[in-house]
Design a protein around this motif. Structure first.
Motif, short mmCIF file in Angstrom:
data_model
loop_
_atom_site.label_atom_id
_atom_site.label_comp_id
_atom_site.label_asym_id
_atom_site.label_seq_id
_atom_site.Cartn_x
_atom_site.Cartn_y
_atom_site.Cartn_z
N SER A 8 0.84 -1.19 0.00
CA SER A 8 0.00 0.00 0.00
C SER A 8 0.88 1.25 0.00
N ALA A 9 0.25 2.41 -0.15
CA ALA A 9 0.99 3.67 -0.11
C ALA A 9 1.63 3.86 1.26
N TYR A 10 0.97 3.41 2.30
CA TYR A 10 1.53 3.50 3.66
C TYR A 10 2.88 2.78 3.71
N ASP A 11 2.94 1.59 3.10
CA ASP A 11 4.18 0.82 3.11
C ASP A 11 5.29 1.55 2.35
N VAL A 12 4.96 2.09 1.19
CA VAL A 12 5.96 2.81 0.39
C VAL A 12 6.50 4.01 1.17
N VAL A 13 5.61 4.80 1.73
CA VAL A 13 6.00 6.03 2.42
C VAL A 13 6.79 5.74 3.70
N ASN A 14 6.44 4.66 4.39
CA ASN A 14 7.04 4.42 5.71
C ASN A 14 8.14 3.37 5.75
N THR A 15 8.35 2.62 4.67
CA THR A 15 9.38 1.58 4.72
C THR A 15 10.46 1.73 3.65
N TYR A 16 10.20 2.45 2.57
CA TYR A 16 11.23 2.64 1.54
C TYR A 16 12.34 3.53 2.08
#
Length: 309
Positions: free
Chosen positions: A135-143
């Protein structure tokens, strides 16, 4: 959860360009609310077959409500990149035409909970397929900062990409960035007093959405697969909404329409390469002023059409 709605862009231009004939087999790879498909079925009549594909289950349900049961329609809740497997499962060995509308639907943009839009405060999501893992949450918070900068610059063509990525990482060290407005605030702070015609978050949101849904990766292979599935004389119509997509479609179509690739200094052709397709439109078709007045979201839409030889 609101009623699924989507204003079909370049409706008549797209469907008419397919040269629809009764008894044909056609694919709508991005079914949406069924607008393009409903018009295609009107032109085709009840003798033909439509394969409607969409990875959003809500879109499938909306299209079923809109399209009469009198027509022969296969509803497929998958990504259009699976076209070859889908046709095999439906026991079709070729199609007479196909269309792809690569825009995010009005419904997805306007339904706040989907997290596609910077206009609503909602959890960061942006998944077209709501069962997908990333999800976008994963991209923003883990990349990593470098990965974020690359995504935002490559897919958003955003010149502030590095600064935005740096501030995202700095902000998430305090607490995770959970909502669209929280992300928008970070983007605004990165861009300072920079003023633009477009919303400051537009390019970054586009980039993250493309990454979440693997849009360009999926599109590149799908263009070849759809073309391969066409019968001779069959046509593929594609509507794009940003320069990265349009460039990819343009290059793919041009490659398929190119014959001999021997160097000019060669006296005769030795490659033997023949054009596999021909362009139906000399240049991309865009929305008319009348359509733009009705639907401002059509502003960036471009239609390209290829025919298989």
């Amino acid at each position: 959860m609101g009623e699924f709605s989507h204003v079909s862009v370049l409706l008549h231009e797209t469907v008419d360009s397919l040269n629809v004939h009764p008894g044909g087999i056609y694919v709508d790879g991005t079914l949406g609310g069924g607008g393009h498909s409903a018009y295609l079925l009107e032109k085709m009549g009840t003798k033909g077959t439509l394969i409607g594909i969409d990875q959003d289950s809500q879109a499938i349900l909306a299209a079923k409500k809109r399209i009469s049961e009198d027509y022969d329609v296969y509803y497929i809740n998958r990504n259009f990149s699976d076209i070859k497997e889908i046709l095999k499962e439906c026991q079709f060995d070729g199609i007479d035409g196909a269309m792809l509308d690569l825009g995010v639907s009005s419904h997805q943009l306007d339904e706040a909970e989907r997290g596609f839009s910077y206009r609503f405060d909602a959890p960061l999501d942006m998944r077209m397929n709501r069962e997908a893992a990333l999800s976008a949450y994963d991209v923003v918070n883990t990349y990593s900062e470098e990965e974020l900068a690359n995504v935002i610059f490559t897919y958003g063509e955003e010149r502030f990409a590095r600064k935005i990525a740096r501030l995202i990482v700095k902000q998430r060290e305090k607490k995770p960035i959970e909502t669209t407005f929280e992300l928008t605030d970070v983007i605004r702070s990165a861009m300072g007093n920079f003023s633009a015609d477009k919303h400051p978050a537009k390019r970054t949101f586009q980039a993250i959405r493309i990454e979440v849904n693997r849009e360009l990766e999926v599109l590149e292979q799908a263009l070849t697969d759809f073309f391969d599935c066409l019968k001779p004389g069959g046509r593929l119509a594609v509507i794009t909404f940003h320069s990265l997509e349009d460039r990819m479609v343009k290059q793919s179509f041009r490659e398929k329409c190119t014959g001999c690739t021997c160097p000019r200094e060669f006296p005769v052709c030795v490659c033997g390469k023949q054009p596999r397709g021909k362009m139906i439109l000399k240049k991309a078709l865009q929305a008319s002023p009348e359509e733009l007045a009705r639907n401002p979201r059509a502003k960036s839409a471009k239609l390209r059409v290829i025919e298989k030889r």
